[in-house]
Design a protein around this motif. Structure first.
Motif, PDB file in Angstrom:
ATOM      1  N   SER A  37       0.797  -1.227   0.000  1.00 55.03           N
ATOM      2  CA  SER A  37       0.000   0.000   0.000  1.00 55.03           C
ATOM      3  C   SER A  37       0.828   1.275   0.000  1.00 55.03           C
ATOM      4  N   PHE A  38       2.115   1.213   0.356  1.00 56.44           N
ATOM      5  CA  PHE A  38       2.911   2.439   0.329  1.00 56.44           C
ATOM      6  C   PHE A  38       3.040   2.963  -1.105  1.00 56.44           C
ATOM      7  N   MET A  39       2.801   2.097  -2.087  1.00 56.17           N
ATOM      8  CA  MET A  39       2.864   2.519  -3.486  1.00 56.17           C
ATOM      9  C   MET A  39       1.708   3.466  -3.838  1.00 56.17           C
ATOM     10  N   TYR A  40       0.712   3.534  -2.972  1.00 58.68           N
ATOM     11  CA  TYR A  40      -0.475   4.356  -3.216  1.00 58.68           C
ATOM     12  C   TYR A  40      -0.685   5.397  -2.132  1.00 58.68           C
ATOM     13  N   GLU A  41      -0.390   5.018  -0.883  1.00 57.79           N
ATOM     14  CA  GLU A  41      -0.538   5.955   0.225  1.00 57.79           C
ATOM     15  C   GLU A  41       0.465   7.100   0.080  1.00 57.79           C
ATOM     16  N   GLY A  42       0.002   8.300   0.342  1.00 58.20           N
ATOM     17  CA  GLY A  42       0.877   9.454   0.201  1.00 58.20           C
ATOM     18  C   GLY A  42       0.918   9.990  -1.219  1.00 58.20           C
ATOM     19  N   ILE A  43       0.337   9.255  -2.165  1.00 60.03           N
ATOM     20  CA  ILE A  43       0.267   9.695  -3.556  1.00 60.03           C
ATOM     21  C   ILE A  43      -1.167  10.048  -3.933  1.00 60.03           C
ATOM     22  N   PHE A  88       5.668  12.907 -12.773  1.00 55.16           N
ATOM     23  CA  PHE A  88       5.605  13.065 -11.318  1.00 55.16           C
ATOM     24  C   PHE A  88       6.837  12.444 -10.659  1.00 55.16           C
ATOM     25  N   ARG A  89       7.381  13.121  -9.666  1.00 58.09           N
ATOM     26  CA  ARG A  89       8.508  12.615  -8.888  1.00 58.09           C
ATOM     27  C   ARG A  89       8.106  12.579  -7.410  1.00 58.09           C
ATOM     28  N   ARG A  90       8.196  11.424  -6.812  1.00 61.18           N
ATOM     29  CA  ARG A  90       7.745  11.259  -5.433  1.00 61.18           C
ATOM     30  C   ARG A  90       8.815  11.749  -4.453  1.00 61.18           C
ATOM     31  N   LYS A  91       8.353  12.341  -3.359  1.00 56.53           N
ATOM     32  CA  LYS A  91       9.246  12.759  -2.289  1.00 56.53           C
ATOM     33  C   LYS A  91       9.380  11.627  -1.272  1.00 56.53           C
ATOM     34  N   PRO A  92      10.510  11.534  -0.572  1.00 56.04           N
ATOM     35  CA  PRO A  92      10.679  10.478   0.435  1.00 56.04           C
ATOM     36  C   PRO A  92       9.611  10.570   1.519  1.00 56.04           C
ATOM     37  N   ALA A  93       9.167   9.414   1.990  1.00 58.83           N
ATOM     38  CA  ALA A  93       8.150   9.376   3.036  1.00 58.83           C
ATOM     39  C   ALA A  93       8.757   9.764   4.382  1.00 58.83           C
ATOM     40  N   GLU A  94       7.899  10.192   5.281  1.00 55.56           N
ATOM     41  CA  GLU A  94       8.341  10.570   6.621  1.00 55.56           C
ATOM     42  C   GLU A  94       7.446   9.922   7.667  1.00 55.56           C
ATOM     43  N   ARG A 121       8.079   4.141   8.100  1.00 58.19           N
ATOM     44  CA  ARG A 121       8.298   2.856   8.779  1.00 58.19           C
ATOM     45  C   ARG A 121       7.468   1.744   8.124  1.00 58.19           C
ATOM     46  N   ARG A 122       6.233   2.051   7.776  1.00 62.80           N
ATOM     47  CA  ARG A 122       5.392   1.046   7.110  1.00 62.80           C
ATOM     48  C   ARG A 122       5.937   0.734   5.726  1.00 62.80           C
ATOM     49  N   TRP A 123       6.417   1.764   5.049  1.00 62.62           N
ATOM     50  CA  TRP A 123       7.020   1.588   3.720  1.00 62.62           C
ATOM     51  C   TRP A 123       8.183   0.602   3.811  1.00 62.62           C
ATOM     52  N   LEU A 124       9.092   0.829   4.740  1.00 69.96           N
ATOM     53  CA  LEU A 124      10.273  -0.017   4.864  1.00 69.96           C
ATOM     54  C   LEU A 124       9.894  -1.461   5.154  1.00 69.96           C
TER      55      LEU A 124
END
Length: 366
Positions: A127-133, A210-216, A221-224
């Motif tokens: 889901s990190f591929m979609y969350e935050g985007i 589009f260029r994604r910014k690093p998650a915070e 943590r969920r992404w990793l």
């Protein structure tokens, strides 16, 4: 969910020429529509966990059982039948990724983790591929602009952009396998590569610019955690195929089912919007009218636009309403507004007509 494929660098891009082919007249805000929609749906914003769990688990079990059937049966006809059922069921299970971005985690305890563990990681679409985007796509000042990761003015682009948009989706399983089995571990060792992977290959996007910014924070943590899981699974999958533990036939069927689900979603994405915005900011009403509802009496949208996606325009108007209440929300609003309200202009009848209209529109403007 707007797209479940990683768009390659050579995908159709929104150029200045393509965007200038159609100068849009700004749609004025319809405050009566917005006010009425909010007032009559105030009690529909609470998700029902029992519905989410039952729907997701039923779709997941049906999908995996059908996938197993497609792999194990000897009859080609039965394998195709099981494969088609698997495509539809896993497509529905995967569509819950859209809900994960809108529903608070504490409103559905354990659901986000279960979705990733049971579907996201095994299907290589955590889901990190979609969350935050996806949330950017819902920002009023971002929607339809060059900063929107889920928008391309397809109706204003070259006619070949539409079929190419679907064709690239068929390659998604291979792209995802390479992303997690090769790029993820290498990028952990090579910082410059990691920057590229995060920016360009860590999002289910439509806009290749589009260029994604690093998650915070918590998302980081969920992404990793899920990226490590998907990477380990992808490497293990390749190793098991290479050593014969998993037969090549089973592996190819697995990839074909994923590809089928992604292509189906990509076709649905084609009709999620009219894709007519030239890159300028739009009013909320304009965004609603650039989006698509396919309400009853049609029944097929329940298959190709599951988990509330048949009410995509209404979702843009009221993004806080859970998928299982969108049908009731649409009925209530329709009962309150006159027939000449812009509300009804977002309602369309069929997938075929929408795709045909998009193709004709792009051909007519180029």
């Amino acid at each position: 969910m707007n797209s479940t494929t990683i768009i390659p660098e050579n995908a159709p891009k929104a150029t200045a020429d393509s965007r200038s082919n159609s100068a849009r007249i700004a749609v004025p805000e319809d405050n009566d529509l917005i006010r009425t929609a909010a007032q009559v749906t105030r009690d529909l914003n609470t998700p029902k966990p029992a519905i989410y769990w039952a729907d997701f688990l039923a779709s997941l079990v049906t999908g995996y059982a059908s996938l197993a059937g497609a792999i194990l049966v000897q009859s080609t006809a039965l394998a195709i039948l099981f494969g088609l059922i698997a495509v539809l069921a896993l497509y529905r299970a995967g569509s819950f990724i859209h809900e994960l971005t809108h529903v608070r985690r504490n409103a559905l305890p354990g659901f986000h983790f279960a979705w990733n563990a049971l579907f996201g990681v095994p299907m290589m679409i955590p889901s990190f591929m979609y969350e935050g985007i996806h949330s950017i796509h819902h920002r009023t000042k971002k929607y339809g602009t060059i900063e929107d990761p889920e928008y391309l003015p397809l109706a204003l682009m070259k006619p070949w952009s539409v079929p190419l948009f679907v064709i690239v989706a068929a390659l998604a399983p291979l792209a995802l396998l390479f992303r997690f089995a090769v790029l993820a571990p290498l990028s952990a060792l090579i910082p410059p590569l990691r920057k590229i992977v995060v920016e360009r290959y860590s999002g289910l996007i439509v806009n290749p610019e589009f260029r994604r910014k690093p998650a915070e924070g918590e998302l980081k943590r969920r992404w990793l955690a899920s990226e490590i899981g998907a990477s380990v699974w992808s490497i293990a999958l390749i190793a098991m195929v290479a050593t014969g533990v998993i037969p090549m036939r089973a592996f190819l069927i697995f990839l074909a089912v994923i590809s089928g689900s992604v292509v189906l979603n990509q076709i649905r994405t084609l009709v999620a919007h009219l894709w007519e915005n030239d890159g300028s900011e739009m009013t909320v009403t304009g965004q609603y009218l650039d989006s698509v509802n396919v309400p009853p009496p049609g029944t097929l949208p329940a298959l190709w636009a599951p988990v509330g996606l048949r009410y995509h325009a209404l979702h843009h108007l009221l993004p806080g309403i859970p998928y299982h209440n969108l049908g009731e929300a649409h009925r209530r609003i329709a009962a309150e507004l006159p027939k000449d309200s812009p509300f009804y202009r977002a309602d369309h009848r069929s997938l075929v007509r929408l795709v045909a209209g998009l193709v004709r529109g792009s051909a007519g403007r180029n």
